[in-house]
Design a protein around this motif. Structure first.
Motif, PDB file in Angstrom:
ATOM      1  N   ARG A 133       0.796  -1.228   0.000  1.00 20.53           N
ATOM      2  CA  ARG A 133       0.000   0.000   0.000  1.00 20.53           C
ATOM      3  C   ARG A 133       0.825   1.273   0.000  1.00 20.53           C
ATOM      4  NH1 ARG A 133      -5.117  -1.083   4.092  1.00 20.53           N
ATOM      5  NH2 ARG A 133      -6.530  -1.824   2.454  1.00 20.53           N
ATOM      6  N   THR A 134       2.066   1.186   0.464  1.00 23.14           N
ATOM      7  CA  THR A 134       2.873   2.403   0.567  1.00 23.14           C
ATOM      8  C   THR A 134       4.158   2.307  -0.240  1.00 23.14           C
ATOM      9  OG1 THR A 134       1.987   2.861   2.780  1.00 23.14           O
ATOM     10  CG2 THR A 134       4.012   3.995   2.149  1.00 23.14           C
ATOM     11  N   GLU A 135       4.978   1.351   0.066  1.00 26.33           N
ATOM     12  CA  GLU A 135       6.310   1.319  -0.535  1.00 26.33           C
ATOM     13  C   GLU A 135       6.285   1.049  -2.025  1.00 26.33           C
ATOM     14  OE1 GLU A 135       8.644  -1.342   1.810  1.00 26.33           O
ATOM     15  OE2 GLU A 135       8.437  -0.122   3.628  1.00 26.33           O
ATOM     16  N   ASP A 136       5.222   0.395  -2.514  1.00 27.96           N
ATOM     17  CA  ASP A 136       5.104   0.123  -3.951  1.00 27.96           C
ATOM     18  C   ASP A 136       4.173   1.101  -4.664  1.00 27.96           C
ATOM     19  OD1 ASP A 136       6.792  -2.016  -3.634  1.00 27.96           O
ATOM     20  OD2 ASP A 136       5.193  -3.519  -3.529  1.00 27.96           O
ATOM     21  N   GLN A 137       3.703   2.134  -3.961  1.00 26.51           N
ATOM     22  CA  GLN A 137       2.742   3.074  -4.535  1.00 26.51           C
ATOM     23  C   GLN A 137       3.287   4.503  -4.417  1.00 26.51           C
ATOM     24  OE1 GLN A 137       0.075   1.931  -6.069  1.00 26.51           O
ATOM     25  NE2 GLN A 137       0.433  -0.188  -5.415  1.00 26.51           N
ATOM     26  N   PRO A 138       3.448   5.215  -5.524  1.00 20.24           N
ATOM     27  CA  PRO A 138       4.088   6.530  -5.452  1.00 20.24           C
ATOM     28  C   PRO A 138       3.299   7.576  -4.660  1.00 20.24           C
ATOM     29  CG  PRO A 138       3.209   6.114  -7.658  1.00 20.24           C
ATOM     30  CD  PRO A 138       3.120   4.826  -6.914  1.00 20.24           C
ATOM     31  N   ILE A 139       1.980   7.642  -4.844  1.00 19.10           N
ATOM     32  CA  ILE A 139       1.204   8.677  -4.153  1.00 19.10           C
ATOM     33  C   ILE A 139       1.207   8.469  -2.641  1.00 19.10           C
ATOM     34  CG2 ILE A 139      -1.051   9.776  -3.917  1.00 19.10           C
ATOM     35  CD1 ILE A 139       0.433  10.461  -6.503  1.00 19.10           C
ATOM     36  N   PRO A 140       0.948   7.265  -2.132  1.00 20.45           N
ATOM     37  CA  PRO A 140       1.079   7.063  -0.691  1.00 20.45           C
ATOM     38  C   PRO A 140       2.469   7.375  -0.148  1.00 20.45           C
ATOM     39  CG  PRO A 140      -0.223   5.297  -1.632  1.00 20.45           C
ATOM     40  CD  PRO A 140       0.315   6.090  -2.787  1.00 20.45           C
ATOM     41  N   GLN A 141       3.509   7.117  -0.945  1.00 17.83           N
ATOM     42  CA  GLN A 141       4.854   7.502  -0.509  1.00 17.83           C
ATOM     43  C   GLN A 141       4.964   9.013  -0.320  1.00 17.83           C
ATOM     44  OE1 GLN A 141       8.377   5.770  -2.471  1.00 17.83           O
ATOM     45  NE2 GLN A 141       6.969   4.339  -3.479  1.00 17.83           N
ATOM     46  N   VAL A 142       4.343   9.754  -1.242  1.00 16.72           N
ATOM     47  CA  VAL A 142       4.372  11.215  -1.146  1.00 16.72           C
ATOM     48  C   VAL A 142       3.702  11.674   0.139  1.00 16.72           C
ATOM     49  CG1 VAL A 142       3.471  13.338  -2.165  1.00 16.72           C
ATOM     50  CG2 VAL A 142       4.516  11.608  -3.627  1.00 16.72           C
ATOM     51  N   TYR A 143       2.526  11.112   0.440  1.00 19.71           N
ATOM     52  CA  TYR A 143       1.788  11.567   1.616  1.00 19.71           C
ATOM     53  C   TYR A 143       2.452  11.124   2.913  1.00 19.71           C
ATOM     54  CZ  TYR A 143      -1.957  13.627  -1.051  1.00 19.71           C
ATOM     55  OH  TYR A 143      -2.671  14.450  -1.887  1.00 19.71           O
ATOM     56  N   GLU A 144       3.085   9.964   2.906  1.00 18.86           N
ATOM     57  CA  GLU A 144       3.809   9.538   4.094  1.00 18.86           C
ATOM     58  C   GLU A 144       4.938  10.511   4.411  1.00 18.86           C
ATOM     59  OE1 GLU A 144       4.605   5.270   5.354  1.00 18.86           O
ATOM     60  OE2 GLU A 144       6.529   5.824   4.465  1.00 18.86           O
ATOM     61  N   LEU A 145       5.684  10.903   3.389  1.00 20.71           N
ATOM     62  CA  LEU A 145       6.784  11.837   3.592  1.00 20.71           C
ATOM     63  C   LEU A 145       6.279  13.244   3.879  1.00 20.71           C
ATOM     64  CD1 LEU A 145       9.810  11.929   3.763  1.00 20.71           C
ATOM     65  CD2 LEU A 145       9.915  12.345   1.304  1.00 20.71           C
ATOM     66  N   LEU A 146       5.151  13.608   3.282  1.00 25.27           N
ATOM     67  CA  LEU A 146       4.540  14.905   3.569  1.00 25.27           C
ATOM     68  C   LEU A 146       4.218  15.025   5.057  1.00 25.27           C
ATOM     69  CD1 LEU A 146       3.146  17.572   2.487  1.00 25.27           C
ATOM     70  CD2 LEU A 146       1.047  16.211   2.422  1.00 25.27           C
ATOM     71  N   ASN A 147       3.552  14.019   5.623  1.00 27.11           N
ATOM     72  CA  ASN A 147       3.209  14.054   7.042  1.00 27.11           C
ATOM     73  C   ASN A 147       4.448  14.059   7.921  1.00 27.11           C
ATOM     74  OD1 ASN A 147       0.413  14.082   6.744  1.00 27.11           O
ATOM     75  ND2 ASN A 147       0.283  11.855   6.623  1.00 27.11           N
ATOM     76  N   ALA A 148       5.447  13.265   7.541  1.00 26.54           N
ATOM     77  CA  ALA A 148       6.666  13.196   8.336  1.00 26.54           C
ATOM     78  C   ALA A 148       7.432  14.507   8.315  1.00 26.54           C
ATOM     79  CB  ALA A 148       7.552  12.059   7.829  1.00 26.54           C
ATOM     80  N   THR A 149       7.209  15.310   7.283  1.00 27.78           N
ATOM     81  CA  THR A 149       7.888  16.597   7.157  1.00 27.78           C
ATOM     82  C   THR A 149       7.074  17.724   7.787  1.00 27.78           C
ATOM     83  OG1 THR A 149       8.866  15.834   5.080  1.00 27.78           O
ATOM     84  CG2 THR A 149       8.938  18.207   5.514  1.00 27.78           C
ATOM     85  N   ALA A 150       5.761  17.688   7.614  1.00 30.08           N
ATOM     86  CA  ALA A 150       4.895  18.743   8.153  1.00 30.08           C
ATOM     87  C   ALA A 150       4.822  18.689   9.671  1.00 30.08           C
ATOM     88  CB  ALA A 150       3.497  18.632   7.553  1.00 30.08           C
ATOM     89  N   PHE A 151       4.847  17.464  10.234  1.00 31.27           N
ATOM     90  CA  PHE A 151       4.731  17.302  11.685  1.00 31.27           C
ATOM     91  C   PHE A 151       6.039  16.773  12.242  1.00 31.27           C
ATOM     92  CE2 PHE A 151       0.389  16.631   9.988  1.00 31.27           C
ATOM     93  CZ  PHE A 151      -0.196  17.778  10.526  1.00 31.27           C
TER      94      PHE A 151
END
Length: 459
Positions: free
Chosen positions: A157-175
């Motif tokens: 769901r995450t490591e093989d999917q580009p959009i979920p990767q973007v949002y995971e890193l977005l959250n890790a950067t915003a918070f």
């Protein structure tokens, strides 16, 4: 709401459900309290002989600590792996034999379990839920198998999917400090080191009647539901549930940028602005105005972003805006898009912001505001079209610290939002200071490794 924003919201809850489209009418829910502190909320709806039964625990990924991320979700999986009287998988088998369906979902703020069942079978599923609230078994081998399923779920769901990767890193950067920094499914290293004792500790800490809310909607009698709840849950002892310490996110003092390089067909950009959450339905008028602003930008087919950037100027293949204001923690207002050929992500980023700036400078007409609010309010009401949708709405409000009694008041407050209030929030919250931008740089698809979904995936 477009696919990318939907992906972001889905990333905040690992879940699976759907509801039927039936005209709903406003109904008042009734509330009861067991002596052990468990809240019971019942909304009667006689349109069909079905019932939605949900148990919500106020324990999500935001309650985890570094090194044990993913615990809330891992425990959710273990809740189907047997109790003192149920064999692994028997819970689901029994619900299916009753003609019902069941599942569960974990979010940043809570974990919930549900069954949809014919009304005469309500007591049966209530008994099953009471059993696993207090008698869950923790078999080492079952946990070893299930944590492998969770790890595969993360990969799929995450490591093989580009959009979920973007949002995971977005959250890790915003918070930075707030635990919304962590993904619900957990970081892979934490999953690899997780033990069955970690899961049991989580269960012992949070799974208690005084940390749970039962929501029942459908063709039921509220007083009878309360009697059944007393019968099956009333004897379960309360626990000393930990008090969550304040976890305030430090003030952001400048734009943050992050780039993800992954196999993908198209580039993509998402902008996350820190904005107020809804804490007080009566007082937080800015939150209601932000809700309306999101609808003006992307609340219907011909909303501003799509009309201008996709249909007229043709600089984007897709665009979107999203704002989910009901949460235990901080929230963001999202703008996103996939640029068309000849447009860069940098250019699209500026164009997305320009549409908000246009509202900040020019405001919105009363005619547009009236049309958009009608669409927004209709969407709020349509959430109640299904028995399950009603239960979801009640549960999310309660888990976020807002009373279910304020659901109708939210709609009234949305109707009361003025053009001046919309313009004011557009002017106030969309500068650089509290903005995080995540960009997807596509790599050739030949680098992508195809993988089937993991066996045992529940969601």
């Amino acid at each position: 709401m477009k696919f990318r924003i939907a992906s972001m919201l889905a990333a905040w809850a690992l879940c699976c459900f759907q509801g039927s489209a039936v005209a709903a009418e406003t109904r008042t829910a009734q509330e009861f309290m067991l002596n052990n502190g468990m809240k019971i909320i019942v909304r009667e709806d006689r349109r069909a002989p079905t019932v939605a039964h949900m148990i919500w625990y106020k324990a999500g990924s935001m309650d985890e600590q570094n090194g044990t991320t993913g615990l809330a979700h891992a425990l959710e999986h273990m809740m189907f792996k047997g109790t003192k009287t149920l064999k692994p998988g028997e819970f689901s088998q029994r619900v299916a034999a009753l003609g019902g369906r069941e599942n569960a979902f974990t979010s940043k703020d809570y974990t919930a379990y549900f069954q949809q069942i014919e009304k005469s079978k309500l007591e049966s599923v209530m008994s099953l839920e009471a059993e696993r609230m207090v008698n869950l078994k923790f078999d080492k081998d079952e946990f070893a198998r299930e944590i492998r399923v969770v790890m595969e779920e993360r990969r799929w769901r995450t490591e093989d999917q580009p959009i979920p990767q973007v949002y995971e890193l977005l959250n890790a950067t915003a918070f930075i400090a707030h635990p919304y920094h962590h993904p619900i499914v957990g970081w892979m290293a934490d999953l690899q080191s997780m033990t069955v004792q970690d899961a049991k500790n989580w269960y012992d800490r949070w799974y208690a009647p005084n940390n749970a809310v039962m929501v029942v909607t459908g063709d039921v009698d509220a007083k009878q539901v309360f009697k059944l709840a007393q019968k099956h849950f009333g004897k379960i002892p309360r626990k000393a549930v930990p008090t969550t310490r304040p976890q305030e996110e430090p003030e952001q003092r400048g734009m943050r940028r992050v780039v993800v390089k992954a196999p993908a067909e198209n580039p993509y950009v998402v902008l996350a602005f820190k904005v107020p959450a809804l804490r007080d339905v009566e007082k937080d008028d800015e939150s209601h105005a932000l809700d309306v602003l999101a609808a003006i930008l992307d609340g219907y087919d011909n909303a501003r972003l799509n009309a201008k950037l996709v249909r007229t100027d043709k600089v984007a293949n897709s665009v979107g805006a999203g704002y989910s204001n009901v949460a235990r923690g901080p929230v963001t207002f999202l703008l996103d898009g996939t640029p068309a050929n000849g447009t860069t992500t940098e250019q699209l980023e500026k164009l997305l912001r320009a549409e908000v700036e246009r509202i900040a400078k020019e405001g919105v007409s009363e005619q547009e505001l009236k049309r958009v609010k009608a669409q927004l309010v209709a969407g709020q009401i349509y959430k109640r079209d299904s028995i399950f949708g009603q239960a979801m709405e009640i549960g999310v409000m309660e888990m976020s610290g807002l009373s279910h009694t304020k659901i109708d008041r939210v709609i009234e407050k949305l109707r009361a939002v003025t053009a001046e209030q919309v313009q004011a929030v557009a002017q106030k919250y969309f500068g650089d200071e509290a903005l995080t931008v995540a960009t997807l740089v596509p790599l050739p698809l030949s680098e992508k490794k195809a993988a089937p979904p993991p066996k045992g995936l529940r969601h």
